[in-house]
Scaffold this motif. Sequence first.
Motif, PDB file in Angstrom:
ATOM      1  N   THR A  49       0.834  -1.204   0.000  1.00 14.91           N
ATOM      2  CA  THR A  49       0.000   0.000   0.000  1.00 14.91           C
ATOM      3  C   THR A  49       0.872   1.259   0.000  1.00 14.91           C
ATOM      4  OG1 THR A  49      -1.802  -1.113   1.176  1.00 14.91           O
ATOM      5  CG2 THR A  49      -1.737   1.297   1.298  1.00 14.91           C
ATOM      6  N   GLU A  50       1.944   1.247   0.802  1.00 15.43           N
ATOM      7  CA  GLU A  50       2.838   2.395   0.885  1.00 15.43           C
ATOM      8  C   GLU A  50       3.664   2.561  -0.390  1.00 15.43           C
ATOM      9  OE1 GLU A  50       3.282   4.710   3.705  1.00 15.43           O
ATOM     10  OE2 GLU A  50       1.258   3.891   3.782  1.00 15.43           O
ATOM     11  N   THR A  51       4.187   1.467  -0.948  1.00 15.69           N
ATOM     12  CA  THR A  51       4.981   1.578  -2.178  1.00 15.69           C
ATOM     13  C   THR A  51       4.090   1.976  -3.353  1.00 15.69           C
ATOM     14  OG1 THR A  51       4.803  -0.822  -2.624  1.00 15.69           O
ATOM     15  CG2 THR A  51       6.735  -0.053  -1.395  1.00 15.69           C
ATOM     16  N   ASN A  52       2.837   1.533  -3.343  1.00 13.13           N
ATOM     17  CA  ASN A  52       1.905   1.969  -4.387  1.00 13.13           C
ATOM     18  C   ASN A  52       1.682   3.471  -4.312  1.00 13.13           C
ATOM     19  OD1 ASN A  52       1.564  -0.620  -5.320  1.00 13.13           O
ATOM     20  ND2 ASN A  52      -0.387  -0.960  -4.274  1.00 13.13           N
ATOM     21  N   HIS A  78       4.708  -2.395 -10.994  1.00 15.82           N
ATOM     22  CA  HIS A  78       3.471  -2.675 -11.725  1.00 15.82           C
ATOM     23  C   HIS A  78       2.261  -2.134 -10.980  1.00 15.82           C
ATOM     24  CE1 HIS A  78      -0.055  -5.377 -12.549  1.00 15.82           C
ATOM     25  NE2 HIS A  78       0.206  -4.910 -13.765  1.00 15.82           N
ATOM     26  N   THR A  79       2.139  -2.469  -9.686  1.00 15.17           N
ATOM     27  CA  THR A  79       0.964  -2.003  -8.943  1.00 15.17           C
ATOM     28  C   THR A  79       1.042  -0.507  -8.646  1.00 15.17           C
ATOM     29  OG1 THR A  79       1.998  -2.767  -6.872  1.00 15.17           O
ATOM     30  CG2 THR A  79       0.415  -4.241  -7.930  1.00 15.17           C
ATOM     31  N   HIS A  80       2.258   0.022  -8.500  1.00 15.15           N
ATOM     32  CA  HIS A  80       2.412   1.474  -8.290  1.00 15.15           C
ATOM     33  C   HIS A  80       1.904   2.235  -9.509  1.00 15.15           C
ATOM     34  CE1 HIS A  80       4.012   5.358  -7.330  1.00 15.15           C
ATOM     35  NE2 HIS A  80       4.938   5.312  -8.272  1.00 15.15           N
ATOM     36  N   ILE A  81       2.302   1.793 -10.691  1.00 15.22           N
ATOM     37  CA  ILE A  81       1.867   2.464 -11.920  1.00 15.22           C
ATOM     38  C   ILE A  81       0.373   2.246 -12.141  1.00 15.22           C
ATOM     39  CG2 ILE A  81       2.058   2.417 -14.441  1.00 15.22           C
ATOM     40  CD1 ILE A  81       5.066   1.944 -14.081  1.00 15.22           C
ATOM     41  N   LEU A  82      -0.111   1.031 -11.874  1.00 18.70           N
ATOM     42  CA  LEU A  82      -1.535   0.742 -12.047  1.00 18.70           C
ATOM     43  C   LEU A  82      -2.381   1.653 -11.170  1.00 18.70           C
ATOM     44  CD1 LEU A  82      -3.119  -2.801 -12.140  1.00 18.70           C
ATOM     45  CD2 LEU A  82      -4.102  -1.024 -10.711  1.00 18.70           C
ATOM     46  N   THR A  84      -1.504   4.470  -9.716  1.00 21.58           N
ATOM     47  CA  THR A  84      -1.301   5.877 -10.087  1.00 21.58           C
ATOM     48  C   THR A  84      -2.111   6.232 -11.324  1.00 21.58           C
ATOM     49  OG1 THR A  84       0.937   5.844  -9.153  1.00 21.58           O
ATOM     50  CG2 THR A  84       0.419   7.615 -10.700  1.00 21.58           C
ATOM     51  N   ARG A  85      -2.100   5.349 -12.314  1.00 23.70           N
ATOM     52  CA  ARG A  85      -2.864   5.603 -13.545  1.00 23.70           C
ATOM     53  C   ARG A  85      -4.357   5.725 -13.243  1.00 23.70           C
ATOM     54  NH1 ARG A  85      -5.835   2.467 -16.423  1.00 23.70           N
ATOM     55  NH2 ARG A  85      -4.983   0.554 -15.510  1.00 23.70           N
ATOM     56  N   GLU A  86      -4.873   4.843 -12.409  1.00 27.43           N
ATOM     57  CA  GLU A  86      -6.294   4.886 -12.075  1.00 27.43           C
ATOM     58  C   GLU A  86      -6.661   6.201 -11.384  1.00 27.43           C
ATOM     59  OE1 GLU A  86      -7.142   0.076 -11.433  1.00 27.43           O
ATOM     60  OE2 GLU A  86      -6.830   1.393  -9.693  1.00 27.43           O
ATOM     61  N   GLU A  87      -5.818   6.639 -10.462  1.00 26.99           N
ATOM     62  CA  GLU A  87      -6.086   7.896  -9.756  1.00 26.99           C
ATOM     63  C   GLU A  87      -5.935   9.092 -10.683  1.00 26.99           C
ATOM     64  OE1 GLU A  87      -4.578   8.201  -5.567  1.00 26.99           O
ATOM     65  OE2 GLU A  87      -3.582   6.323  -6.109  1.00 26.99           O
ATOM     66  N   MET A  88      -4.924   9.048 -11.560  1.00 26.53           N
ATOM     67  CA  MET A  88      -4.726  10.140 -12.507  1.00 26.53           C
ATOM     68  C   MET A  88      -5.930  10.289 -13.430  1.00 26.53           C
ATOM     69  SD  MET A  88      -0.704   9.767 -13.636  1.00 26.53           S
ATOM     70  CE  MET A  88      -0.799  11.138 -14.798  1.00 26.53           C
ATOM     71  N   GLU A  89      -6.459   9.151 -13.890  1.00 24.30           N
ATOM     72  CA  GLU A  89      -7.614   9.208 -14.792  1.00 24.30           C
ATOM     73  C   GLU A  89      -8.804   9.870 -14.118  1.00 24.30           C
ATOM     74  OE1 GLU A  89      -7.001   5.394 -17.813  1.00 24.30           O
ATOM     75  OE2 GLU A  89      -8.255   5.178 -16.026  1.00 24.30           O
ATOM     76  N   MET A 122       0.358  14.902  -8.053  1.00 18.43           N
ATOM     77  CA  MET A 122       1.565  14.635  -8.831  1.00 18.43           C
ATOM     78  C   MET A 122       2.832  14.980  -8.045  1.00 18.43           C
ATOM     79  SD  MET A 122       0.808  13.081 -11.517  1.00 18.43           S
ATOM     80  CE  MET A 122       2.507  13.050 -12.114  1.00 18.43           C
ATOM     81  N   GLU A 123       2.777  16.015  -7.222  1.00 12.67           N
ATOM     82  CA  GLU A 123       3.941  16.354  -6.407  1.00 12.67           C
ATOM     83  C   GLU A 123       4.255  15.236  -5.421  1.00 12.67           C
ATOM     84  OE1 GLU A 123       3.121  20.137  -4.694  1.00 12.67           O
ATOM     85  OE2 GLU A 123       3.611  21.243  -6.528  1.00 12.67           O
ATOM     86  N   GLU A 124       3.212  14.598  -4.894  1.00 12.69           N
ATOM     87  CA  GLU A 124       3.429  13.462  -3.999  1.00 12.69           C
ATOM     88  C   GLU A 124       4.078  12.312  -4.760  1.00 12.69           C
ATOM     89  OE1 GLU A 124       0.621  11.703  -0.729  1.00 12.69           O
ATOM     90  OE2 GLU A 124       0.106  10.730  -2.643  1.00 12.69           O
ATOM     91  N   LYS A 125       3.646  12.070  -5.993  1.00 13.45           N
ATOM     92  CA  LYS A 125       4.224  10.977  -6.781  1.00 13.45           C
ATOM     93  C   LYS A 125       5.669  11.264  -7.173  1.00 13.45           C
ATOM     94  CE  LYS A 125       0.432   8.802  -6.528  1.00 13.45           C
ATOM     95  NZ  LYS A 125       0.329   7.700  -5.541  1.00 13.45           N
TER      96      LYS A 125
END
Length: 245
Positions: A49-52, A78-82, A84-89, A122-125
Amino acid sequence: MKENIYTIPVLDGFKDDHECPFCSMKSKLERDTINFVLGPSYMEDDVRTETNKYGFCKEHIEKLYKEKNRLGLALMLHTHILKTREEMEKLLATHRPNSNSGLKKFFTKGSEDGSNPFHSFMEEKINGCYVCNRVNSTYDRYIDTFFFLLKKDPSMWEHLRSSKGFCFEHFYQIYSVASEHLNQKQLDEFMDIIIDIQMSNLKRIEDDLEWFTIKFDHRFKDEPWKNSKDAIPRAMIKTNSIINE
């Protein structure tokens, strides 16, 4: 004073023959954290959860890549990008820039009328890092433990006196927070000690660097190197907290 799980890392850092005991502590802590991240823990839900959420900074993603567990790193990325992409969308679906000039401030970073949540996301990412967070949290406790030992264990003062001083960053850190931990008598003694050892050890590094440069003069090629062969990496620790492993 009897050593325990909290005091051992700090005491070991000062027992090391190192240019900065706090750099030594932090380096070992970072190594332990990287081993932890790429060990079985990366399959644990709380760690994932934290690394994601935070991912890894540039420095630590490179160090993780150099390790042997490429599968573990791939799974985390993989799960970090997955995620992040879902939240970005979701964020961009409702906060997409358009030609409406009335919304210009809303899309501007740091706008006074309530920032676009996409900016903070995005600043957090970009600035987040699971390894940095874990290292810094534990390291902060090391600083507290260091001052606790000064107040409770007389041998800590001897370790301090016999040290080789500190890097610029950590010297400034303990100099700045000492008054929050020590009474006036302890503070006066502490300042006398750290200033004396810092100045004398900076002079030692300065002299070693000077002799290192002199050795490049052909007139001195047959002279001994003395203690200057590793003067540059030791100076890098002092000035930039950089440890070449």
